[in-house]
Design a protein around this motif. Sequence first.
Motif, mmCIF file in Angstrom:
data_model
loop_
_atom_site.group_PDB
_atom_site.id
_atom_site.type_symbol
_atom_site.label_atom_id
_atom_site.label_comp_id
_atom_site.label_asym_id
_atom_site.label_seq_id
_atom_site.Cartn_x
_atom_site.Cartn_y
_atom_site.Cartn_z
ATOM 1 N N LEU A 109 50.509 36.335 25.147
ATOM 2 C CA LEU A 109 50.105 35.958 23.790
ATOM 3 C C LEU A 109 50.982 36.588 22.717
ATOM 4 C CD1 LEU A 109 47.927 34.255 22.428
ATOM 5 C CD2 LEU A 109 46.511 36.286 22.322
ATOM 6 N N ILE A 110 51.514 37.749 22.986
ATOM 7 C CA ILE A 110 52.291 38.469 21.981
ATOM 8 C C ILE A 110 53.696 37.894 21.822
ATOM 9 C CG2 ILE A 110 53.160 40.748 21.293
ATOM 10 C CD1 ILE A 110 50.065 40.414 21.298
ATOM 11 N N VAL A 111 54.356 37.538 22.899
ATOM 12 C CA VAL A 111 55.757 37.114 22.819
ATOM 13 C C VAL A 111 55.958 35.609 22.964
ATOM 14 C CG1 VAL A 111 56.636 39.339 23.597
ATOM 15 C CG2 VAL A 111 56.171 37.552 25.276
ATOM 16 N N ALA A 112 54.912 34.851 23.271
ATOM 17 C CA ALA A 112 55.060 33.406 23.454
ATOM 18 C C ALA A 112 55.437 32.734 22.140
ATOM 19 C CB ALA A 112 53.769 32.812 23.997
ATOM 20 N N LYS A 113 56.254 31.698 22.237
ATOM 21 C CA LYS A 113 56.624 30.927 21.040
ATOM 22 C C LYS A 113 55.480 30.002 20.661
ATOM 23 C CE LYS A 113 61.561 30.992 21.589
ATOM 24 N NZ LYS A 113 62.326 31.160 20.393
ATOM 25 N N MET A 114 55.237 29.932 19.364
ATOM 26 C CA MET A 114 54.191 29.039 18.874
ATOM 27 C C MET A 114 54.737 27.626 18.814
ATOM 28 S SD MET A 114 52.463 31.335 15.892
ATOM 29 C CE MET A 114 54.010 31.709 15.092
ATOM 30 N N SER A 115 53.857 26.662 19.061
ATOM 31 C CA SER A 115 54.247 25.262 18.966
ATOM 32 C C SER A 115 53.020 24.434 18.611
ATOM 33 C CB SER A 115 54.844 24.777 20.292
ATOM 34 O OG SER A 115 53.869 24.757 21.309
ATOM 35 N N ALA A 128 35.302 34.430 13.891
ATOM 36 C CA ALA A 128 34.547 33.202 14.160
ATOM 37 C C ALA A 128 35.438 31.963 14.034
ATOM 38 C CB ALA A 128 33.357 33.106 13.207
ATOM 39 N N ILE A 129 36.337 31.966 13.064
ATOM 40 C CA ILE A 129 37.214 30.813 12.847
ATOM 41 C C ILE A 129 38.225 30.654 13.977
ATOM 42 C CG2 ILE A 129 39.078 29.937 11.349
ATOM 43 C CD1 ILE A 129 37.497 31.146 8.977
ATOM 44 N N THR A 130 38.716 31.763 14.517
ATOM 45 C CA THR A 130 39.800 31.700 15.503
ATOM 46 C C THR A 130 39.336 31.878 16.943
ATOM 47 O OG1 THR A 130 40.224 34.066 15.193
ATOM 48 C CG2 THR A 130 41.510 32.519 13.833
ATOM 49 N N ALA A 131 38.047 32.110 17.160
ATOM 50 C CA ALA A 131 37.544 32.389 18.510
ATOM 51 C C ALA A 131 37.824 31.251 19.486
ATOM 52 C CB ALA A 131 36.049 32.695 18.465
ATOM 53 N N ASN A 132 37.670 30.013 19.034
ATOM 54 C CA ASN A 132 37.887 28.880 19.932
ATOM 55 C C ASN A 132 39.312 28.880 20.491
ATOM 56 O OD1 ASN A 132 37.163 26.504 21.307
ATOM 57 N ND2 ASN A 132 38.124 25.269 19.704
ATOM 58 N N GLY A 133 40.282 29.148 19.638
ATOM 59 C CA GLY A 133 41.673 29.198 20.097
ATOM 60 C C GLY A 133 41.911 30.335 21.069
ATOM 61 N N PHE A 134 41.296 31.478 20.817
ATOM 62 C CA PHE A 134 41.454 32.614 21.723
ATOM 63 C C PHE A 134 40.862 32.306 23.095
ATOM 64 C CE2 PHE A 134 39.874 36.591 23.581
ATOM 65 C CZ PHE A 134 41.072 37.273 23.702
ATOM 66 N N PHE A 135 39.671 31.712 23.107
ATOM 67 C CA PHE A 135 39.042 31.403 24.390
ATOM 68 C C PHE A 135 39.766 30.274 25.108
ATOM 69 C CE2 PHE A 135 35.473 33.640 22.289
ATOM 70 C CZ PHE A 135 35.450 34.719 23.158
ATOM 71 N N THR A 136 40.385 29.360 24.363
ATOM 72 C CA THR A 136 41.237 28.337 24.994
ATOM 73 C C THR A 136 42.415 29.005 25.679
ATOM 74 O OG1 THR A 136 40.606 26.690 23.346
ATOM 75 C CG2 THR A 136 42.652 26.288 24.555
ATOM 76 N N TRP A 137 43.027 29.986 25.021
ATOM 77 C CA TRP A 137 44.131 30.716 25.650
ATOM 78 C C TRP A 137 43.655 31.440 26.907
ATOM 79 C CZ3 TRP A 137 44.519 36.140 26.041
ATOM 80 C CH2 TRP A 137 45.698 36.580 26.649
ATOM 81 N N LEU A 138 42.478 32.044 26.860
ATOM 82 C CA LEU A 138 41.960 32.737 28.044
ATOM 83 C C LEU A 138 41.786 31.779 29.218
ATOM 84 C CD1 LEU A 138 39.218 35.185 26.701
ATOM 85 C CD2 LEU A 138 41.435 35.766 27.684
ATOM 86 N N LYS A 139 41.346 30.548 28.928
ATOM 87 C CA LYS A 139 41.109 29.567 29.992
ATOM 88 C C LYS A 139 42.382 28.885 30.456
ATOM 89 C CE LYS A 139 37.638 27.670 27.671
ATOM 90 N NZ LYS A 139 36.673 26.679 27.253
ATOM 91 N N GLY A 155 45.825 29.251 28.908
ATOM 92 C CA GLY A 155 47.140 29.816 28.621
ATOM 93 C C GLY A 155 47.611 30.744 29.719
ATOM 94 N N ASN A 156 48.858 30.576 30.099
ATOM 95 C CA ASN A 156 49.432 31.500 31.077
ATOM 96 C C ASN A 156 50.607 32.257 30.463
ATOM 97 O OD1 ASN A 156 51.223 29.438 30.927
ATOM 98 N ND2 ASN A 156 51.246 28.943 33.103
ATOM 99 N N GLU A 157 50.746 32.151 29.140
ATOM 100 C CA GLU A 157 51.802 32.851 28.424
ATOM 101 C C GLU A 157 51.308 34.217 27.972
ATOM 102 O OE1 GLU A 157 50.229 30.193 27.179
ATOM 103 O OE2 GLU A 157 51.623 28.558 27.028
#
Length: 119
Positions: free
Chosen positions: A83-89, A66-77, A79-81
């Motif tokens: 998710l496993i190998v992309a650098k965090m920033s 529940a805490i991280t769902a928003n970030g995951f759905f933002t990546w789905l919409k 993110g084109n990286e």
Amino acid sequence: MMFRFVAILLAAYFILAAGLQYNDPDPLHWMLLYLTSAIACVLAAIRKDSLPLLYALMGMASIEIAITANGFFTWLKAGNENLIVAKMSAEKPYIELGREFLGALISLAVAVWLWFRKR
């Protein structure tokens, strides 16, 4: 026999995941989630599993999802990286949140699987 092998393999995965959280900005609750998942797997492998532990694990994983769902759905919409190998920033916090979401989802899936086997 196959169940025990898979349970021990999953326990090893969760111990590794907990160890990788050491340098994370918020390591304690993630380490606790992954170590609890590992303990549940080991207990299931030796046939000492406990429903209260599985319920607690399902609750912990659900809260993290529940805490991280928003970030995951933002990546789905957006993110084109990968998710496993992309650098965090700081510009892309959804990468970290997406990874955390998937880790909690794996913990939840394993807990539900162990719960079905126990029942």
